[in-house]
Write a protein that holds these residues in place. Structure first.
Motif, PDB file in Angstrom:
ATOM      1  N   SER A 124       0.841  -1.198   0.000  1.00 47.95           N
ATOM      2  CA  SER A 124       0.000   0.000   0.000  1.00 47.95           C
ATOM      3  C   SER A 124       0.875   1.246   0.000  1.00 47.95           C
ATOM      4  O   SER A 124       0.527   2.265  -0.587  1.00 47.95           O
ATOM      5  CB  SER A 124      -0.991  -0.007   1.165  1.00 47.95           C
ATOM      6  OG  SER A 124      -0.344   0.265   2.372  1.00 47.95           O
ATOM      7  N   LEU A 125       2.056   1.150   0.622  1.00 48.13           N
ATOM      8  CA  LEU A 125       3.007   2.262   0.589  1.00 48.13           C
ATOM      9  C   LEU A 125       3.489   2.512  -0.832  1.00 48.13           C
ATOM     10  O   LEU A 125       3.592   3.663  -1.280  1.00 48.13           O
ATOM     11  CB  LEU A 125       4.206   1.918   1.476  1.00 48.13           C
ATOM     12  CG  LEU A 125       4.744   3.088   2.298  1.00 48.13           C
ATOM     13  CD1 LEU A 125       3.737   3.520   3.343  1.00 48.13           C
ATOM     14  CD2 LEU A 125       6.075   2.720   2.950  1.00 48.13           C
ATOM     15  N   TYR A 126       3.792   1.412  -1.537  1.00 47.86           N
ATOM     16  CA  TYR A 126       4.270   1.530  -2.915  1.00 47.86           C
ATOM     17  C   TYR A 126       3.203   2.183  -3.793  1.00 47.86           C
ATOM     18  O   TYR A 126       3.490   3.057  -4.608  1.00 47.86           O
ATOM     19  CB  TYR A 126       4.660   0.158  -3.449  1.00 47.86           C
ATOM     20  CG  TYR A 126       5.324   0.198  -4.810  1.00 47.86           C
ATOM     21  CD1 TYR A 126       6.640   0.611  -4.950  1.00 47.86           C
ATOM     22  CD2 TYR A 126       4.615  -0.161  -5.954  1.00 47.86           C
ATOM     23  CE1 TYR A 126       7.249   0.666  -6.188  1.00 47.86           C
ATOM     24  CE2 TYR A 126       5.217  -0.112  -7.207  1.00 47.86           C
ATOM     25  CZ  TYR A 126       6.526   0.303  -7.315  1.00 47.86           C
ATOM     26  OH  TYR A 126       7.124   0.363  -8.556  1.00 47.86           O
ATOM     27  N   LEU A 127       1.944   1.751  -3.600  1.00 48.27           N
ATOM     28  CA  LEU A 127       0.839   2.326  -4.387  1.00 48.27           C
ATOM     29  C   LEU A 127       0.661   3.805  -4.080  1.00 48.27           C
ATOM     30  O   LEU A 127       0.448   4.621  -4.982  1.00 48.27           O
ATOM     31  CB  LEU A 127      -0.464   1.569  -4.115  1.00 48.27           C
ATOM     32  CG  LEU A 127      -0.530   0.134  -4.661  1.00 48.27           C
ATOM     33  CD1 LEU A 127      -1.844  -0.527  -4.247  1.00 48.27           C
ATOM     34  CD2 LEU A 127      -0.404   0.138  -6.180  1.00 48.27           C
ATOM     35  N   THR A 128       0.749   4.156  -2.791  1.00 47.78           N
ATOM     36  CA  THR A 128       0.621   5.561  -2.402  1.00 47.78           C
ATOM     37  C   THR A 128       1.688   6.392  -3.103  1.00 47.78           C
ATOM     38  O   THR A 128       1.440   7.495  -3.587  1.00 47.78           O
ATOM     39  CB  THR A 128       0.803   5.705  -0.875  1.00 47.78           C
ATOM     40  OG1 THR A 128      -0.028   4.747  -0.236  1.00 47.78           O
ATOM     41  CG2 THR A 128       0.443   7.108  -0.415  1.00 47.78           C
ATOM     42  N   ARG A 129       2.885   5.819  -3.165  1.00 48.48           N
ATOM     43  CA  ARG A 129       3.999   6.504  -3.812  1.00 48.48           C
ATOM     44  C   ARG A 129       3.735   6.678  -5.316  1.00 48.48           C
ATOM     45  O   ARG A 129       3.916   7.761  -5.868  1.00 48.48           O
ATOM     46  CB  ARG A 129       5.248   5.657  -3.590  1.00 48.48           C
ATOM     47  CG  ARG A 129       6.501   6.293  -4.092  1.00 48.48           C
ATOM     48  CD  ARG A 129       7.682   5.523  -3.562  1.00 48.48           C
ATOM     49  NE  ARG A 129       8.911   6.097  -4.054  1.00 48.48           N
ATOM     50  CZ  ARG A 129      10.110   5.572  -3.849  1.00 48.48           C
ATOM     51  NH1 ARG A 129      10.218   4.461  -3.142  1.00 48.48           N
ATOM     52  NH2 ARG A 129      11.186   6.148  -4.334  1.00 48.48           N
ATOM     53  N   LEU A 130       3.280   5.602  -5.958  1.00 50.88           N
ATOM     54  CA  LEU A 130       3.000   5.660  -7.399  1.00 50.88           C
ATOM     55  C   LEU A 130       1.928   6.694  -7.717  1.00 50.88           C
ATOM     56  O   LEU A 130       1.977   7.383  -8.730  1.00 50.88           O
ATOM     57  CB  LEU A 130       2.530   4.303  -7.918  1.00 50.88           C
ATOM     58  CG  LEU A 130       3.560   3.203  -8.175  1.00 50.88           C
ATOM     59  CD1 LEU A 130       2.906   2.042  -8.903  1.00 50.88           C
ATOM     60  CD2 LEU A 130       4.734   3.733  -8.991  1.00 50.88           C
ATOM     61  N   LEU A 131       0.930   6.793  -6.811  1.00 49.63           N
ATOM     62  CA  LEU A 131      -0.188   7.719  -7.042  1.00 49.63           C
ATOM     63  C   LEU A 131       0.279   9.158  -7.151  1.00 49.63           C
ATOM     64  O   LEU A 131      -0.384   9.991  -7.753  1.00 49.63           O
ATOM     65  CB  LEU A 131      -1.204   7.609  -5.894  1.00 49.63           C
ATOM     66  CG  LEU A 131      -2.351   6.625  -6.089  1.00 49.63           C
ATOM     67  CD1 LEU A 131      -3.132   6.479  -4.802  1.00 49.63           C
ATOM     68  CD2 LEU A 131      -3.275   7.093  -7.215  1.00 49.63           C
ATOM     69  N   ARG A 132       1.441   9.451  -6.556  1.00 47.74           N
ATOM     70  CA  ARG A 132       1.934  10.825  -6.545  1.00 47.74           C
ATOM     71  C   ARG A 132       2.559  11.250  -7.870  1.00 47.74           C
ATOM     72  O   ARG A 132       2.677  12.436  -8.153  1.00 47.74           O
ATOM     73  CB  ARG A 132       2.944  11.003  -5.416  1.00 47.74           C
ATOM     74  CG  ARG A 132       2.289  11.549  -4.165  1.00 47.74           C
ATOM     75  CD  ARG A 132       3.318  11.936  -3.131  1.00 47.74           C
ATOM     76  NE  ARG A 132       3.183  11.061  -1.980  1.00 47.74           N
ATOM     77  CZ  ARG A 132       4.140  10.308  -1.477  1.00 47.74           C
ATOM     78  NH1 ARG A 132       5.338  10.298  -2.020  1.00 47.74           N
ATOM     79  NH2 ARG A 132       3.908   9.568  -0.422  1.00 47.74           N
ATOM     80  N   TYR A 133       2.987  10.289  -8.691  1.00 48.09           N
ATOM     81  CA  TYR A 133       3.631  10.661  -9.957  1.00 48.09           C
ATOM     82  C   TYR A 133       2.590  11.045 -10.994  1.00 48.09           C
ATOM     83  O   TYR A 133       1.568  10.381 -11.122  1.00 48.09           O
ATOM     84  CB  TYR A 133       4.472   9.505 -10.512  1.00 48.09           C
ATOM     85  CG  TYR A 133       5.571   9.052  -9.587  1.00 48.09           C
ATOM     86  CD1 TYR A 133       6.630   9.895  -9.272  1.00 48.09           C
ATOM     87  CD2 TYR A 133       5.553   7.782  -9.036  1.00 48.09           C
ATOM     88  CE1 TYR A 133       7.640   9.471  -8.420  1.00 48.09           C
ATOM     89  CE2 TYR A 133       6.560   7.349  -8.187  1.00 48.09           C
ATOM     90  CZ  TYR A 133       7.602   8.200  -7.883  1.00 48.09           C
ATOM     91  OH  TYR A 133       8.591   7.789  -7.048  1.00 48.09           O
ATOM     92  N   PRO A 134       2.852  12.111 -11.767  1.00 50.82           N
ATOM     93  CA  PRO A 134       1.899  12.482 -12.825  1.00 50.82           C
ATOM     94  C   PRO A 134       1.787  11.367 -13.865  1.00 50.82           C
ATOM     95  O   PRO A 134       2.759  10.642 -14.116  1.00 50.82           O
ATOM     96  CB  PRO A 134       2.531  13.728 -13.451  1.00 50.82           C
ATOM     97  CG  PRO A 134       3.550  14.217 -12.472  1.00 50.82           C
ATOM     98  CD  PRO A 134       3.984  13.044 -11.680  1.00 50.82           C
TER      99      PRO A 134
END
Lengths: 450, 450
Positions: A124-134
């Motif tokens: 879920s941390l990885y997904l949260t991180r990915l969500l931040r990239y345009p």
């Protein structure tokens, strides 16, 4: 092409069986259908029917179908599940790039709650991180599913690790080689691993010559690198060269197609990505901005021409050739600007060499201007038009062609220099300015010569 | 992105070392370069230098570099070799789809002679066969390099066969499963083979659900199928379902990019695929056809307007709004036609439902026409224009918008129905016809109302 296509007859039959909940007949049909086809049926199903379909699918196919749905359909579909169910039945099992695509279409608050239900905190941390990239960067295109092995292992250890990791990775193309701190060192192909002996150290067969990109790299650059080097997947690293994910070519193909469609629509004066099947008001709204610019340009033109109404009164013949001047100014402007925009997009030119490009476009305009003016003079002779009007129009045409080429070349280059999408300079915008400038020049020359 | 880029400094240094034949320094540099980069240096090398570079490359890299060269550079480069050398050093070792691309740029007589030097008659026969398929069909896109295994084998036999076949196949994605007559039955992933036990029969782990296409399938259909189903490779069969080859996604990406560039240029009135770096006369020639159509349209417009010169003499104000009418007619036409053309290309509409599409486009035009006409009336009130002229222009604008939408929608659909590329209907063609029709309508309405 293989026989199956979603025909009307098939869909009707399918919906009937759904309503009758004929599980025994539906399961073999669904097994034969590809996820993209099942996703397509969802366009014609109501929520209850769609939820029933997914209940008949195995876990893998369920998430593949979800990934293939259009964003609006995904949102509609999720209404049939609680946020916890969405997390556990879908998001948790999806490839991370697909999961992020899904999460980014629902609102931020819901996405955060869904993520909180995912048991594996690292995921879920990885997904949260990915969500931040345009969307249009390497980070937005990449997924975390990849196979990596340590440089210190041998082929047998590597195969064992691939067995473990491959459970989670649907498509294996390349095995990445990293050191103990996860820093990307190179790659080794599955083929080489299959062909090598079990005791061979990875360090002996791996290839350190590898293309990669960082998370912030622009999507267009990712696409052109993968295209240039014929890559099936491109590993993505952080600023310390640690392996974070990979972009796969199927996603790049989608990206390239979308960008091309967007540029095409921009050139034709449609301001949002729309499709024929969109609703009437969506289509209207996407087109109005450029039409209003055109309208504004038209009103300005009327004011410009108004300044010359003395000349027009005196010589109404001048009015007859306004369309010709406008059409040519518009065409030349669009031609010049689009070739520059395409060159910028394909990285075959950069905005530094403005003077060279401009010189070349002027040469092209000079040739085409001479040809067109000569043709027009020839027409004047054959049609027996008075000399003065045709000379004026021909000279003005030549001048307008040169001017339009300059505007068409310079405007996109300037926009690019200021980091504004140069595609904005194509279509109605360039046509409108060239119409105005062209008409002004035409009447000025007319005023001098007649 | 990885650091390397072909800088001017690098190239100068590289050429100097080439001229001094500094083999020891060149070989490590060439090893570090990717084939696409080496191919790029060839643009700046003379024949002798280019031939020397290839003499320093190993057999595999040599052919990869050749495959990456632009067609003109390939032709120039081949002047340094006899036809027999071309066959034995290059064509023989290339992937069949790349070999065919190369052979199709040189003249037919030379290609036939080169093929006659290839020792393996089956290979040269296969290439001869591939050469016959048009570029934009599955046959023209496919290559023969693939891994296939017999349905009656087990995993161990299969691995053994992959070992043998993999020598010749640079990228292995999928293993195809065929019967004794080479008929395609399904596929099995490399991952499954790695994960399965050696004694497992292929028939137990293979998947019979497979997408495939026949050699004559259109390239656009291949691309959209591979995009829809996220395929990395698509097997191609003959009419008896015998496996002939496969199309890989990297070639499809190139194809999609090229088609998009072509459509973009068509829309902007450029009739050939050109690039900024092309010569001035090539660029001129590519643009002239559409300009001459525009010129012709302009002359026709002058004749149409000439019919109304009595009205113009009487009310010169009518001339002021000609640009507005033309600009709007052109914009609307391009918007309508391009969305139809794109829909046809992306298979989201077909030409059968002309009436529905037309109705929808008319609804969009109705809304946009009302908005634009109201805005124009508003401007007239604020600017204190005489009522009669603004009413005339506004009514004419509304009519012209509807007409332009009809033309923009119907023309590409008709062309498509007659199997003519509907993209021809975009750009200058539709603009020119809409200019003419729009102006005619404008003056007719002017004549009636003023």
């Amino acid at each position: 092409m293989e026989a199956f296509e979603l025909s009307k007859e098939f869909l009707e039959e399918f919906v009937t069986q759904l309503d009758l909940k004929k599980e025994d007949e539906l399961i073999p049909v669904l097994e034969r259908l590809f996820p993209a086809d099942i996703a397509e049926t969802f366009d014609s199903l109501n929520l209850e029917q769609a939820v029933y379909v997914t209940s008949l699918l195995d876990a893998d196919k369920k998430i593949e179908v979800l990934a293939e749905l259009d964003p609006e359909v995904q949102i509609k579909f999720f209404k049939g599940f609680t946020r916890e169910e969405i997390a556990l039945n879908f998001i948790q099992n999806m490839d991370s790039d697909d999961a992020v695509d899904v999460l980014s279409v629902i609102d931020a608050e819901a996405a955060t709650e869904i993520l909180s239900y995912i048991p594996d905190k690292q995921d879920s941390l990885y997904l949260t991180r990915l969500l931040r990239y345009p969307d249009n960067t390497a980070g937005g295109l990449m997924g975390g599913e990849l196979i990596k092995v340590n440089i210190n292992w041998n082929v047998a250890q590597c195969t064992e690790e691939i067995r473990k990791q491959a459970e989670e990775v649907s498509k294996v193309f390349t095995v990445y080689v990293v050191d103990d701190s996860d820093i990307l060192l190179g790659w080794v192909s599955l083929k080489k691993i299959i062909l090598a002996k079990a005791t061979t150290p990875i360090s002996e067969i791996f290839d350190s010559n590898i293309k990669y990109a960082t998370v912030t790299t622009d999507g267009e650059d990712i696409a052109s690198t993968m295209q240039k080097y014929d890559l099936i997947a491109l590993p993505i690293v952080d600023s310390l060269n640690r392996l974070l994910g990979r972009v796969t070519i199927d996603d790049v193909l989608d990206f390239v197609k979308e960008e091309a469609d967007k540029d095409y629509q921009m050139l034709s004066g449609i301001s949002q990505n729309v499709e024929v099947k969109d609703k009437v008001w969506v289509l209207s709204k996407a087109r109005l901005p450029w039409l209003i610019i055109g309208l504004f340009g038209g009103v300005l033109s009327s004011i410009v021409i108004g300044q010359f109404d003395g000349e027009l009164q005196e010589n109404v013949q001048l009015a007859l050739f306004m369309p010709l001047i406008m059409a040519m100014a518009g065409n030349i402007g669009v031609q010049s600007s689009s070739i520059i925009v395409q060159g910028l997009a394909n990285n075959t030119i950069d905005s530094s060499s403005v003077i060279t490009k401009l010189g070349k476009e002027l040469m092209v305009a000079l040739i085409n201007g001479l040809v067109c003016s000569a043709l027009l003079m020839g027409y004047g002779l054959i049609a027996g038009k008075t000399n003065s009007i045709m000379t004026t129009v021909s000279i003005a045409l030549f001048a307008v062609i040169l001017l339009a080429a300059v505007v068409g070349t310079v405007v996109p280059l300037i926009l690019d220099r200021f980091k504004i999408d140069p595609a904005l300079a194509t279509g109605p915008f360039i046509t409108t300015s060239n119409d105005l400038l062209g008409l002004f020049l035409y009447f000025m020359i007319g005023k001098m010569l007649i």
